[in-house]
Design a protein around this motif. Structure first.
Motif, PDB file in Angstrom:
ATOM      1  N   TYR A  53     -13.129  12.817   1.350  1.00  0.00           N
ATOM      2  CA  TYR A  53     -12.752  13.190   2.715  1.00  0.00           C
ATOM      3  C   TYR A  53     -12.693  11.899   3.531  1.00  0.00           C
ATOM      4  CZ  TYR A  53     -13.654  17.997   1.334  1.00  0.00           C
ATOM      5  OH  TYR A  53     -13.600  19.222   0.699  1.00  0.00           O
ATOM      6  N   TYR A  54     -11.541  11.685   4.162  1.00  0.00           N
ATOM      7  CA  TYR A  54     -11.308  10.399   4.832  1.00  0.00           C
ATOM      8  C   TYR A  54     -10.551  10.609   6.137  1.00  0.00           C
ATOM      9  CZ  TYR A  54      -6.285  10.429   3.946  1.00  0.00           C
ATOM     10  OH  TYR A  54      -4.955  10.750   3.974  1.00  0.00           O
ATOM     11  N   SER A  55     -10.577   9.571   6.968  1.00  0.00           N
ATOM     12  CA  SER A  55      -9.748   9.505   8.170  1.00  0.00           C
ATOM     13  C   SER A  55      -9.093   8.128   8.149  1.00  0.00           C
ATOM     14  CB  SER A  55     -10.610   9.680   9.425  1.00  0.00           C
ATOM     15  OG  SER A  55      -9.800   9.772  10.581  1.00  0.00           O
ATOM     16  N   PRO A  56      -7.784   8.035   8.389  1.00  0.00           N
ATOM     17  CA  PRO A  56      -7.070   6.759   8.231  1.00  0.00           C
ATOM     18  C   PRO A  56      -7.700   5.606   9.010  1.00  0.00           C
ATOM     19  CG  PRO A  56      -5.505   8.540   8.486  1.00  0.00           C
ATOM     20  CD  PRO A  56      -6.864   9.129   8.759  1.00  0.00           C
ATOM     21  N   GLY A  57      -7.985   4.526   8.285  1.00  0.00           N
ATOM     22  CA  GLY A  57      -8.509   3.321   8.924  1.00  0.00           C
ATOM     23  C   GLY A  57      -9.985   3.345   9.243  1.00  0.00           C
ATOM     24  N   ILE A  90     -10.803   2.420  -1.354  1.00  0.00           N
ATOM     25  CA  ILE A  90     -10.532   1.199  -2.120  1.00  0.00           C
ATOM     26  C   ILE A  90     -11.329   1.211  -3.419  1.00  0.00           C
ATOM     27  CG2 ILE A  90     -10.906  -1.307  -2.159  1.00  0.00           C
ATOM     28  CD1 ILE A  90     -10.294  -1.263   0.905  1.00  0.00           C
ATOM     29  N   ALA A  91     -12.616   1.574  -3.333  1.00  0.00           N
ATOM     30  CA  ALA A  91     -13.476   1.565  -4.517  1.00  0.00           C
ATOM     31  C   ALA A  91     -12.969   2.512  -5.595  1.00  0.00           C
ATOM     32  CB  ALA A  91     -14.911   1.926  -4.122  1.00  0.00           C
ATOM     33  N   ALA A 121      -5.130  -2.553  -5.480  1.00  0.00           N
ATOM     34  CA  ALA A 121      -5.843  -1.333  -5.096  1.00  0.00           C
ATOM     35  C   ALA A 121      -6.025  -1.243  -3.584  1.00  0.00           C
ATOM     36  CB  ALA A 121      -7.207  -1.273  -5.786  1.00  0.00           C
ATOM     37  N   VAL A 122      -6.255  -2.380  -2.954  1.00  0.00           N
ATOM     38  CA  VAL A 122      -6.413  -2.404  -1.495  1.00  0.00           C
ATOM     39  C   VAL A 122      -5.084  -2.064  -0.826  1.00  0.00           C
ATOM     40  CG1 VAL A 122      -7.016  -3.844   0.497  1.00  0.00           C
ATOM     41  CG2 VAL A 122      -8.335  -4.039  -1.630  1.00  0.00           C
ATOM     42  N   GLN A 123      -4.008  -2.656  -1.313  1.00  0.00           N
ATOM     43  CA  GLN A 123      -2.680  -2.341  -0.782  1.00  0.00           C
ATOM     44  C   GLN A 123      -2.354  -0.860  -0.962  1.00  0.00           C
ATOM     45  OE1 GLN A 123       0.032  -4.142   0.809  1.00  0.00           O
ATOM     46  NE2 GLN A 123      -1.817  -5.289   1.348  1.00  0.00           N
ATOM     47  N   ALA A 124      -2.718  -0.310  -2.107  1.00  0.00           N
ATOM     48  CA  ALA A 124      -2.451   1.108  -2.375  1.00  0.00           C
ATOM     49  C   ALA A 124      -3.228   2.003  -1.423  1.00  0.00           C
ATOM     50  CB  ALA A 124      -2.801   1.443  -3.827  1.00  0.00           C
ATOM     51  N   ALA A 125      -4.498   1.645  -1.147  1.00  0.00           N
ATOM     52  CA  ALA A 125      -5.318   2.442  -0.219  1.00  0.00           C
ATOM     53  C   ALA A 125      -4.757   2.364   1.199  1.00  0.00           C
ATOM     54  CB  ALA A 125      -6.764   1.957  -0.247  1.00  0.00           C
ATOM     55  N   LEU A 126      -4.355   1.164   1.620  1.00  0.00           N
ATOM     56  CA  LEU A 126      -3.786   0.992   2.948  1.00  0.00           C
ATOM     57  C   LEU A 126      -2.496   1.803   3.105  1.00  0.00           C
ATOM     58  CD1 LEU A 126      -4.301  -2.866   3.371  1.00  0.00           C
ATOM     59  CD2 LEU A 126      -5.517  -1.070   4.634  1.00  0.00           C
ATOM     60  N   LYS A 127      -1.673   1.786   2.074  1.00  0.00           N
ATOM     61  CA  LYS A 127      -0.408   2.543   2.115  1.00  0.00           C
ATOM     62  C   LYS A 127      -0.668   4.036   2.128  1.00  0.00           C
ATOM     63  CE  LYS A 127       2.425  -1.060  -0.001  1.00  0.00           C
ATOM     64  NZ  LYS A 127       3.100  -1.547  -1.231  1.00  0.00           N
ATOM     65  N   ALA A 128      -1.614   4.472   1.313  1.00  0.00           N
ATOM     66  CA  ALA A 128      -1.939   5.909   1.245  1.00  0.00           C
ATOM     67  C   ALA A 128      -2.445   6.435   2.590  1.00  0.00           C
ATOM     68  CB  ALA A 128      -2.984   6.153   0.169  1.00  0.00           C
ATOM     69  N   GLU A 129      -3.101   5.563   3.363  1.00  0.00           N
ATOM     70  CA  GLU A 129      -3.631   5.983   4.669  1.00  0.00           C
ATOM     71  C   GLU A 129      -2.662   5.693   5.812  1.00  0.00           C
ATOM     72  OE1 GLU A 129      -7.655   4.985   5.488  1.00  0.00           O
ATOM     73  OE2 GLU A 129      -8.388   5.573   3.493  1.00  0.00           O
ATOM     74  N   GLY A 130      -1.474   5.209   5.448  1.00  0.00           N
ATOM     75  CA  GLY A 130      -0.452   4.951   6.473  1.00  0.00           C
ATOM     76  C   GLY A 130      -0.739   3.736   7.329  1.00  0.00           C
ATOM     77  N   LEU A 131      -1.536   2.789   6.819  1.00  0.00           N
ATOM     78  CA  LEU A 131      -1.921   1.621   7.606  1.00  0.00           C
ATOM     79  C   LEU A 131      -0.973   0.445   7.406  1.00  0.00           C
ATOM     80  CD1 LEU A 131      -5.758   1.874   6.950  1.00  0.00           C
ATOM     81  CD2 LEU A 131      -4.489   2.693   8.942  1.00  0.00           C
ATOM     82  N   VAL A 132      -0.227   0.469   6.303  1.00  0.00           N
ATOM     83  CA  VAL A 132       0.844  -0.496   6.073  1.00  0.00           C
ATOM     84  C   VAL A 132       2.030   0.260   5.482  1.00  0.00           C
ATOM     85  CG1 VAL A 132      -0.677  -2.476   5.686  1.00  0.00           C
ATOM     86  CG2 VAL A 132       0.047  -1.098   3.739  1.00  0.00           C
ATOM     87  N   LYS A 133       3.214  -0.324   5.588  1.00  0.00           N
ATOM     88  CA  LYS A 133       4.404   0.345   5.060  1.00  0.00           C
ATOM     89  C   LYS A 133       4.514   0.110   3.550  1.00  0.00           C
ATOM     90  CE  LYS A 133       7.023   0.167   9.367  1.00  0.00           C
ATOM     91  NZ  LYS A 133       8.260  -0.294  10.032  1.00  0.00           N
TER      92      LYS A 133
END
Length: 202
Positions: free
Chosen positions: A4-8, A16-17, A190-202
């Motif tokens: 369970y998460y909230s973006p950013g 990420i982990a 993995a960090v890039q994938a997490a950021l993208k999944a949360e809509g934090l980067v394109k």
């Protein structure tokens, strides 16, 4: 497993982990403002405290608190070297970093997001956070990662917290070691994938 998460939010750290560990999981959006899940469920029914992250295991067991969650994740994939073995001094060093990030950095950022926090108090908080981050900058001298030769769950947590700096007006540009470190962490797949999944980067 379900995360369970909230973006950013700080739930980016276990996100990420999980990706670094290569574990199968389902991300479940739990917005911190509405506390309503996509299916309409009140998130307070899942976590009475209302905040993220929360990791639900396949048997329904629920884990709260980011530092505990990321250590659990690391221990499910020991070959990934995300945490040293339990009982070793290296593991206690990891916990030392997780506690420092959680209490000296993470909790210091919280009031800066609140419009109810007086401006003079925000200035005091920024000053204290900068002093702590300058210490981190010094600790990173000659180091690639916080705990040694391997990227660890503490690195994902520090990256997550430092990501809030621009939003709250904290200038880290003078901290060269920290800036280089954040770039290294941010470049990991993995960090890039997490950021993208949360809509934090394109």
């Amino acid at each position: 497993m379900k995360l369970y998460y909230s973006p950013g939010a700080c739930s980016l750290s276990p996100h990420i982990a999980l990706l670094e560990a290569g574990l199968a999981f389902t991300p479940v959006l739990a917005p911190t403002k509405t506390h309503q899940l996509p299916d309409g469920t009140d998130y307070y029914q899942i976590n009475p405290l209302g905040y993220v992250p929360l990791l639900e295991l396949d048997d329904g067991t629920r884990l709260r608190e980011g530092p505990a969650i990321v250590q659990y994740i690391a221990d499910q994939a020991p070959h990934k070297n995300l945490a040293p073995a339990n009982g070793t001094l290296a593991r206690y060093r990891l916990q030392e970093w997780l506690n420092f990030i959680g209490t000296e950095l993470h909790k210091g950022f919280g009031p800066l997001f609140s419009p109810a926090t007086p401006d003079d108090y925000k200035a005091t908080l920024r000053e204290k956070l900068l002093s702590r981050l300058k210490w981190v900058d010094g600790q990173l001298e000659g180091r690639e990662w916080l705990t040694g030769e391997h990227f660890s769950v503490a690195d994902g947590y520090l990256f997550t917290v430092c990501n809030w700096s621009k939003t709250v007006g904290l200038d880290l540009s003078a901290m060269q070691n920290l800036q280089a470190y954040l770039s290294r962490v941010g470049a990991r797949p993995a960090v890039q994938a997490a950021l993208k999944a949360e809509g934090l980067v394109k």
